[in-house]
Design an enzyme around this catalytic site. Structure first.
Site, PDB file in Angstrom:
ATOM      1  N   ASP A 142      19.200 -10.773 -41.425  1.00  0.00           N
ATOM      2  CA  ASP A 142      18.069 -11.594 -41.834  1.00  0.00           C
ATOM      3  C   ASP A 142      16.820 -11.242 -41.037  1.00  0.00           C
ATOM      4  O   ASP A 142      16.890 -10.641 -39.956  1.00  0.00           O
ATOM      5  CB  ASP A 142      18.389 -13.080 -41.639  1.00  0.00           C
ATOM      6  CG  ASP A 142      19.274 -13.645 -42.740  1.00  0.00           C
ATOM      7  OD1 ASP A 142      19.535 -12.929 -43.717  1.00  0.00           O
ATOM      8  OD2 ASP A 142      19.703 -14.814 -42.616  1.00  0.00           O
ATOM      9  N   LYS A 196      14.471 -12.712 -45.815  1.00  0.00           N
ATOM     10  CA  LYS A 196      13.464 -13.337 -46.655  1.00  0.00           C
ATOM     11  C   LYS A 196      12.579 -14.202 -45.770  1.00  0.00           C
ATOM     12  O   LYS A 196      13.062 -14.962 -44.956  1.00  0.00           O
ATOM     13  CB  LYS A 196      14.121 -14.205 -47.737  1.00  0.00           C
ATOM     14  CG  LYS A 196      15.069 -13.440 -48.663  1.00  0.00           C
ATOM     15  CD  LYS A 196      15.708 -14.397 -49.655  1.00  0.00           C
ATOM     16  CE  LYS A 196      16.600 -13.657 -50.637  1.00  0.00           C
ATOM     17  NZ  LYS A 196      17.780 -13.065 -49.978  1.00  0.00           N
ATOM     18  N   MET A 236      13.525 -25.316 -44.026  1.00  0.00           N
ATOM     19  CA  MET A 236      12.478 -24.638 -44.814  1.00  0.00           C
ATOM     20  C   MET A 236      11.463 -25.637 -45.353  1.00  0.00           C
ATOM     21  O   MET A 236      11.007 -25.541 -46.493  1.00  0.00           O
ATOM     22  CB  MET A 236      13.116 -23.824 -45.950  1.00  0.00           C
ATOM     23  CG  MET A 236      14.028 -22.724 -45.460  1.00  0.00           C
ATOM     24  SD  MET A 236      15.024 -21.950 -46.765  1.00  0.00           S
ATOM     25  CE  MET A 236      16.331 -23.180 -46.987  1.00  0.00           C
TER      26      MET A 236
END
Length: 255
Positions: A34, A55, A165
């Site tokens: 990641d 991402k 997030m």
């Protein structure tokens, strides 16, 4: 055929990965990792070829179907393939899609759990997510795409609510929770870059977050977590004057 390991990297610090995870990194031929993995963690697999597939919000990212294909292709060429994911692979990590792709290709895989950011953040704050008489339920969530859905109502009902997030939608999250019945004076703790040298945290009330207080505090380059609930009230009150603290405790004032 090689074997794929989905390894949880933990919240950030290299010494918070599990012993099993570190051992498998030391055996890896290739590591697909990641974006938020710390360099010290990647140093544990110096013998491996590193492939960044992370991402990041608002940035160019590797499509999930391409990550799936890379895992399958790598397993056909290498004995030990690691998919290194921040936190725990099974929580908001798209692990299910990767496991189904590996199953479809007939490739053996294993999952190595990791410490998720919510648990690490509670440890940093020295505040339990559960608290006798105050918090008996915990929910891990991301922002619902349907503000009127049952997801929002379920999140409001949780005693301790942790949003992953949520940085870019913190204002909207707070407004939606208040609109669905969460008290405006509910405490919020925000943790950034947990367990890394850049970690920091702050506290505010839900209505302050709805008014943009969190947006003004965030570092957009760092990962963050929103922890919401009465279990975090002591953090909120710690920096207040005695008069304001007394009013908050009486429920007469939203910080």
């Amino acid at each position: 055929m090689g074997k794929v390991y989905l390894v949880g990297a933990g919240p950030g610090a290299a010494d918070l990965i599990t012993v099993r995870g570190a051992r498998i990194l030391g055996m890896a031929d290739v590591v697909l990792h990641d974006a938020l993995i710390e360099p010290e963690l990647l140093a544990l697999c110096g013998q491996a070829r590193l492939v960044a597939v992370g991402k990041r919000c608002g940035r160019h990212a590797t499509a999930q179907h391409f990550i799936n294909k890379q895992l399958v292709d790598c397993a056909r060429r290498h004995a030990v393939v690691v998919r290194l994911k921040g936190g725990d692979p099974m929580l908001f990590g798209r692990a299910d899609e990767e496991m189904r792709a590996l199953e479809a290709a007939g490739i053996e895989f294993d999952v190595v759990p990791g410490i998720t950011a919510a648990i690490a953040s509670a440890a940093l704050l020295r505040r339990s997510l559960t608290l006798r008489g105050v918090a008996r339920s915990v929910a891990f969530a991301t922002r619902s795409r349907a503000p009127e859905s049952d997801e929002i109502r379920a999140q409001v009902e949780a005693d301790s609510l942790v949003y992953y997030m949520g940085r870019d939608s913190a204002d909207a999250i707070a407004a939606e929770l208040i609109a669905h019945g969460k008290p405006a004076h509910t405490p919020v703790a925000i943790v950034e870059a947990c367990s890394t040298p850049r970690e920091r945290h702050t506290s505010m009330t839900l209505d302050q977050m709805a008014a943009g207080a969190a947006r003004a505090w965030f570092d957009p380059a760092q990962p963050s977590l929103l922890l919401i609930g009465e279990a975090f009230r002591a953090l909120l009150e710690a920096g207040l004057s005695p008069e304001v603290r007394q009013a908050l405790q009486a429920g007469r004032l939203a910080a």
